[in-house]
Write a protein that holds these residues in place. Structure first.
Motif, PDB file in Angstrom:
ATOM      1  N   VAL A 162       0.944  -1.053   0.068  1.00  0.00           N
ATOM      2  CA  VAL A 162       0.168   0.175   0.179  1.00  0.00           C
ATOM      3  C   VAL A 162       0.926   1.138   0.042  1.00  0.00           C
ATOM      4  O   VAL A 162       1.656   1.303   0.834  1.00  0.00           O
ATOM      5  N   ALA A 163       0.745   2.077  -0.736  1.00  0.00           N
ATOM      6  CA  ALA A 163       1.590   3.328  -0.986  1.00  0.00           C
ATOM      7  C   ALA A 163       0.701   4.571  -1.305  1.00  0.00           C
ATOM      8  O   ALA A 163      -0.411   4.575  -2.128  1.00  0.00           O
ATOM      9  N   HIS A 164       1.057   5.768  -0.794  1.00  0.00           N
ATOM     10  CA  HIS A 164       0.205   6.952  -1.066  1.00  0.00           C
ATOM     11  C   HIS A 164       1.268   7.963  -1.597  1.00  0.00           C
ATOM     12  O   HIS A 164       2.527   8.087  -1.218  1.00  0.00           O
ATOM     13  N   PHE A 165       0.787   8.576  -2.676  1.00  0.00           N
ATOM     14  CA  PHE A 165       1.603   9.686  -3.668  1.00  0.00           C
ATOM     15  C   PHE A 165       1.195  11.049  -3.280  1.00  0.00           C
ATOM     16  O   PHE A 165       0.013  11.111  -3.921  1.00  0.00           O
ATOM     17  N   VAL A 166       2.011  11.926  -2.830  1.00  0.00           N
ATOM     18  CA  VAL A 166       1.625  13.219  -2.492  1.00  0.00           C
ATOM     19  C   VAL A 166       2.064  13.844  -3.783  1.00  0.00           C
ATOM     20  O   VAL A 166       3.230  14.018  -4.166  1.00  0.00           O
ATOM     21  N   ILE A 167       1.225  14.330  -4.691  1.00  0.00           N
ATOM     22  CA  ILE A 167       1.549  15.252  -5.847  1.00  0.00           C
ATOM     23  C   ILE A 167       1.118  16.488  -5.648  1.00  0.00           C
ATOM     24  O   ILE A 167       0.352  17.143  -5.657  1.00  0.00           O
ATOM     25  N   ASP A 168       2.276  17.278  -5.492  1.00  0.00           N
ATOM     26  CA  ASP A 168       2.568  18.589  -4.905  1.00  0.00           C
ATOM     27  C   ASP A 168       2.748  19.381  -6.078  1.00  0.00           C
ATOM     28  O   ASP A 168       3.987  19.763  -6.347  1.00  0.00           O
ATOM     29  N   GLY A 169       1.772  19.800  -6.868  1.00  0.00           N
ATOM     30  CA  GLY A 169       1.889  20.504  -8.038  1.00  0.00           C
ATOM     31  C   GLY A 169       0.569  20.399  -9.061  1.00  0.00           C
ATOM     32  O   GLY A 169      -0.109  19.447  -8.948  1.00  0.00           O
ATOM     33  N   GLN A 170       0.676  21.107 -10.006  1.00  0.00           N
ATOM     34  CA  GLN A 170      -0.177  20.886 -11.214  1.00  0.00           C
ATOM     35  C   GLN A 170       0.367  19.988 -12.073  1.00  0.00           C
ATOM     36  O   GLN A 170       1.269  20.065 -12.590  1.00  0.00           O
ATOM     37  N   ILE A 171      -0.808  19.134 -12.496  1.00  0.00           N
ATOM     38  CA  ILE A 171      -0.452  17.829 -13.313  1.00  0.00           C
ATOM     39  C   ILE A 171      -0.671  18.389 -14.659  1.00  0.00           C
ATOM     40  O   ILE A 171      -1.720  19.046 -15.011  1.00  0.00           O
ATOM     41  N   ARG A 172       0.194  18.365 -15.830  1.00  0.00           N
ATOM     42  CA  ARG A 172      -0.182  18.563 -17.035  1.00  0.00           C
ATOM     43  C   ARG A 172      -1.377  17.633 -17.737  1.00  0.00           C
ATOM     44  O   ARG A 172      -1.435  16.515 -17.195  1.00  0.00           O
ATOM     45  N   ARG A 173      -2.177  18.176 -18.382  1.00  0.00           N
ATOM     46  CA  ARG A 173      -3.405  17.414 -18.800  1.00  0.00           C
ATOM     47  C   ARG A 173      -2.719  16.127 -19.822  1.00  0.00           C
ATOM     48  O   ARG A 173      -3.345  14.927 -19.574  1.00  0.00           O
TER      49      ARG A 173
END
Length: 217
Positions: A162-173
């Motif tokens: 089990v893993a959690h990903f902190v996406i800190d920023g805007q993802i390109r479409r």
């Protein structure tokens, strides 16, 4: 790719990170299913990758018993605390956190039976810091992170990663659509997810933070 992983389910699929994940997972010889509220929007992606698409509302549904589950669904409502619509706040919490619980609860029994599996949760900056006028999103993402931490402690000894990903920023479409340093390339993010899936059990990652080098933290 770990030989035990043959099938993957992506919940909350769209044209950004989920599309990059679908492409990379199918290139790694996994069969991929995409769950979204409007699966017709995924027709081109399915044709490209060979993935299957299904209708799924993350608030109240869960699908199948895949080897890998990636929960990308989230909802957001913004505004001053005193003017927030309680129904919209409830929906945000249901999609962002409770839906993750429902999907995991459905998938875990089959994984326990096999003694292997992986569940990956997509978080955000709001998983670790609440922003002004964004309380519902922070509540949902904090809750999802708590779910991931609890599940990791319970299920890792039983062979489920089990893993959690902190996406800190805007993802390109889409990958290549935007080359600004302030945005994250979804292909690069997807590669990190697959790298985590490939980790030996002796050195599993339970949380990853991803951000552009210009992002403050």
């Amino acid at each position: 790719m770990t030989p035990a992983y043959k099938t993957a389910l992506i919940v909350g699929a769209g044209h950004g990170l989920s599309a990059s994940l679908a492409r990379l997972l199918t290139q790694s010889d996994l069969s991929v299913a995409l769950a979204a509220r409007s699966p017709e929007k995924l027709k081109d992606l399915c044709a490209e990758t060979g993935a299957s698409a299904f209708a799924c509302d993350a608030q109240d549904q869960a699908l199948g018993s895949p080897d890998v589950v990636i929960y990308n669904a989230s909802a957001r409502t913004r505004g001053p605390l005193t003017t927030l619509d309680p129904d919209e706040v409830r929906r945000t919490l249901l999609v962002s956190a409770f839906g993750g619980f429902l999907v995991a609860q459905r998938a875990v029994p089959a994984m326990l039976g096999k003694g292997s599996g992986a569940i990956l949760f997509t978080g955000a900056s709001a998983s670790v810091k609440g922003y002004a006028e964004s309380a519902p999103f922070a509540m949902g993402k904090f809750a999802l992170r708590g779910l991931a931490q609890s599940m990791a402690r319970e299920l890792s000894p039983k062979g489920i990663h089990v893993a959690h990903f902190v996406i800190d920023g805007q993802i390109r479409r889409r990958s290549g659509d935007d080359t600004r340093d302030s945005t994250l390339d979804p292909d690069a993010i997807a590669q990190t997810y697959v790298n985590v899936l490939m980790q030996p059990r002796s050195a599993w990652t339970c949380e990853v933070e991803l951000r552009p080098w210009v992002e403050r933290f």
